[in-house]
Design an enzyme around this catalytic site. Structure first.
Site, mmCIF file in Angstrom:
data_model
loop_
_atom_site.group_PDB
_atom_site.id
_atom_site.type_symbol
_atom_site.label_atom_id
_atom_site.label_comp_id
_atom_site.label_asym_id
_atom_site.label_seq_id
_atom_site.Cartn_x
_atom_site.Cartn_y
_atom_site.Cartn_z
ATOM 1 N N TYR A 146 1.102 -1.086 -0.035
ATOM 2 C CA TYR A 146 -0.043 -0.080 -0.193
ATOM 3 C C TYR A 146 0.796 1.460 0.124
ATOM 4 C CZ TYR A 146 -4.323 2.407 1.344
ATOM 5 O OH TYR A 146 -5.783 2.725 0.648
ATOM 6 N N ASN B 109 -23.652 -13.122 -7.458
ATOM 7 C CA ASN B 109 -24.848 -13.923 -7.946
ATOM 8 C C ASN B 109 -24.316 -14.370 -6.333
ATOM 9 O OD1 ASN B 109 -27.078 -15.250 -7.988
ATOM 10 N ND2 ASN B 109 -26.514 -15.830 -9.830
#
Lengths: 399, 399
Positions: free
Chosen positions: A85, A225
């Site tokens: 990061y 889904n």
């Protein structure tokens, strides 16, 4: 095995009592000062340790001591520990080593975001009182600890703190501002305008739904889904989602007509992306003329691939957003003003606390046992076991 | 076979005489009115025909007749004929069918850009005189023809026409403005700032090099590797390129340090892309913080794939640019002002005519023979046979 350890560590979600004034000021009692630390980047499930350290001395001039009440474990925190990061904690001359005097090696303290209570004020500190709730403004202060000595400029006093739950306050400075800025910094939306977002079930995604609903913007929300899709759809609609679609549905024939019927042919002006990859390419094709696509995450780890024709002929603009940069680029007044706006939404019930679990570090556990817990818990989080925001709480050893 | 036909059609580049005042007004003499037309989209080498049609009648009120002197065959013109370009010529109620009255079927006339001479003014037309050089402002007027009846709003009078060559004037409204706007509409550059572009040898790319050099911006210019690379590098440097690199060189180890030494560590603020695909992804990684990537073409036909981290953590913004939209979005005054700026650069020798070849449609050829020529010529252009801008000229049958 790891799972059972994680289960031990993560307590069932519980209602944290809404404080009456400053009634939380003495709770939770912390007998031992502790922190979750690491001495070098790596897999968090290997490099993290819980360390006990001496109580903080009274705060020096122009500093204050704070006691952390709740500290989220955000995905970016994991990336910081992994060393991938851009925001890095500092080893020297700042908080990350303070209070750990007996350690031979310097260490980093995990955590970027957190709710703390002012426990003691050094002389010269103005605008804050003992008992005030504060959140961290300086990135990478290291919030996974019981207490810290900080500078006044490291913190922001939580506005309307008495109207917020500790979870709302502890998650105030990253996700809700991200959602607010995504909806306001790139395109001028009016009531009835349409926004499409992916990762709609993420913490930011849920804030986007709520802020948009509060402002009268319509949202098309893309989710994966899943077996319990109707429940998720119902929940997002209750938050204010106008429409909820799966990525599979977005790829189906006839979906363009369906979306057109929803929007009544109106151009979708803004797309918000925290996923990347082919699903995002598909989403971008539903944006209208002169639209803006703003990326604030890349959960799929796949790059953003966009047909050049969208840029040239539909005048698409693709941006990135990073809340840390926003803080660096905006004045204290602008920061406070935004937090006030968000806490008002929260106080009015228009911006709820995220789905969450409180993970406790028990005071009765030894550093070794607590270290095992935190490691397996973080492993559970990175493997997507929770699906909720996890917040750390250090419990006293009476717990 | 096709090649030899193409060679017959494309004459060697030649110096077109710089007009003395309006001295070109009577040249080239055109005996038969002709146009390159098609009645439906398809492969240009199959659907294009040359048609002879009756001379234009005198212009009706508030219109004018123009005689085309030179009309470029731009890549986008091919896409329009193929039916894959967003700008469509109109069949009815406009120029494309006018003057072709004897045709049973309506037809489209090819070509978007072109230099024409005002040959007759209808009553009520102001601000233009017979003999004036004009360029087309309305897209898809159909410039591959000897003459047309147009409205005053379809054309822009060429500023400082007496200082330009016909080739400069004929290629004035698309490539030079694209280069100018790419360099000015997205980021505020100052003298000494760095720009990186791919497709640097394209017509726009060469204009970018020259405009940037005139403004004191530094350019890193990416080109494909080729056998005569040193000659190309030399030529681009003569135009004002600061550095020239191949895509292969950009992929080599150590190139980051090399570029850093060129820029003296300064951030590259602007990237210009007409290629797409992996080479563009690579180029984008060399952009500095807060940079803008502007796409105006996709020669590789591959999409633009960019790591999300560039958007989030380096604050990259990705735009598209389309000169047709610029014209639609800007006032006549703004358009004229830009063309004046560009013609001044041309008049001062800072913006040269593109490398080009003049392709003649001979007046002595029958429509059938001329049709064969134009089809094979366009086939040659699409297969990349020329590498230079090709401009159409209708020759008189005395030629």
């Amino acid at each position: 095995m790891l799972t059972s350890l994680a289960r031990r560590c993560i307590r069932a979600p519980r209602v944290v009592p809404i404080p009456q004034g400053r009634s939380l000021s003495a709770s939770p009692a912390t007998a031992a000062a502790r922190a979750i630390v690491y001495s070098g980047n790596g897999n968090p499930s290997e490099v993290l340790s819980v360390l006990t350290f001496p109580d903080l001395p009274p705060p020096p001039t122009n500093t204050l001591n704070v006691q952390f009440l709740l500290s989220p474990i955000n995905p970016a925190d994991i990336n910081v520990i992994e060393g991938v990061y851009p925001s890095k904690p500092k080893l020297n001359g700042n908080l990350t080593t303070s209070g750990l005097g007996s350690q031979q090696d310097p260490v980093f303290v995990g955590g970027n975001e957190g709710l703390a209570r002012v426990s003691a004020l050094g002389s010269g500190v103005e605008g804050l009182q003992e008992g005030d709730w504060v959140v961290m403004k300086t990135p990478q202060v290291g919030t996974w600890r019981t207490s810290a000595n900080v500078k006044p400029g490291d913190v922001l006093k939580v506005p309307s703190a008495d109207k917020l739950t500790p979870v709302q306050a502890a998650t105030l400075v990253v996700n809700p501002p991200t959602a607010w800025n995504l909806l306001h910094d790139f395109v001028q939306l009016s009531e009835g305008d349409w926004v499409i977002q992916n990762g709609a079930n993420s913490a930011v995604g849920q804030c986007v739904i709520q802020v948009a609903a509060a402002k009268g913007y319509k949202t098309i929300n893309l989710v994966r889904n899943r077996s319990d899709l109707p429940i998720l759809q119902q929940r997002l609609r209750e938050l204010g989602a106008t429409e909820v679609l799966t990525y599979d549905e977005l790829a189906q024939d006839g979906i363009r007509d369906k979306i057109k019927s929803w929007t009544n042919g109106k151009d979708i002006k803004l797309g918000l992306n925290c996923v990347g990859g082919p699903d995002t390419t598909r989403m971008a094709r539903f944006l209208g003329k002169d639209a803006h696509l703003v990326s604030y995450g890349a959960m799929s780890k796949a790059p953003l691939s966009l047909p050049t024709s969208l840029f040239i002929f539909k005048n698409l603009t693709s941006h990135g957003f990073w809340q840390s940069r926003w803080y660096a680029d905006h004045s204290l007044e602008e920061q406070q003003s935004m937090l006030r706006t968000l806490t008002e939404l929260m106080a009015n019930g228009k911006l709820l606390a995220p789905d969450h679990e409180i993970a406790s570090i028990r005071g009765s556990d030894s550093d070794e046992v607590a270290s095992e817990h935190i490691r397996s818990m973080v492993e559970g989080i990175t493997s997507g076991q929770y699906g909720k925001k996890v917040l750390l709480q250090f419990e006293s050893d009476e717990a």
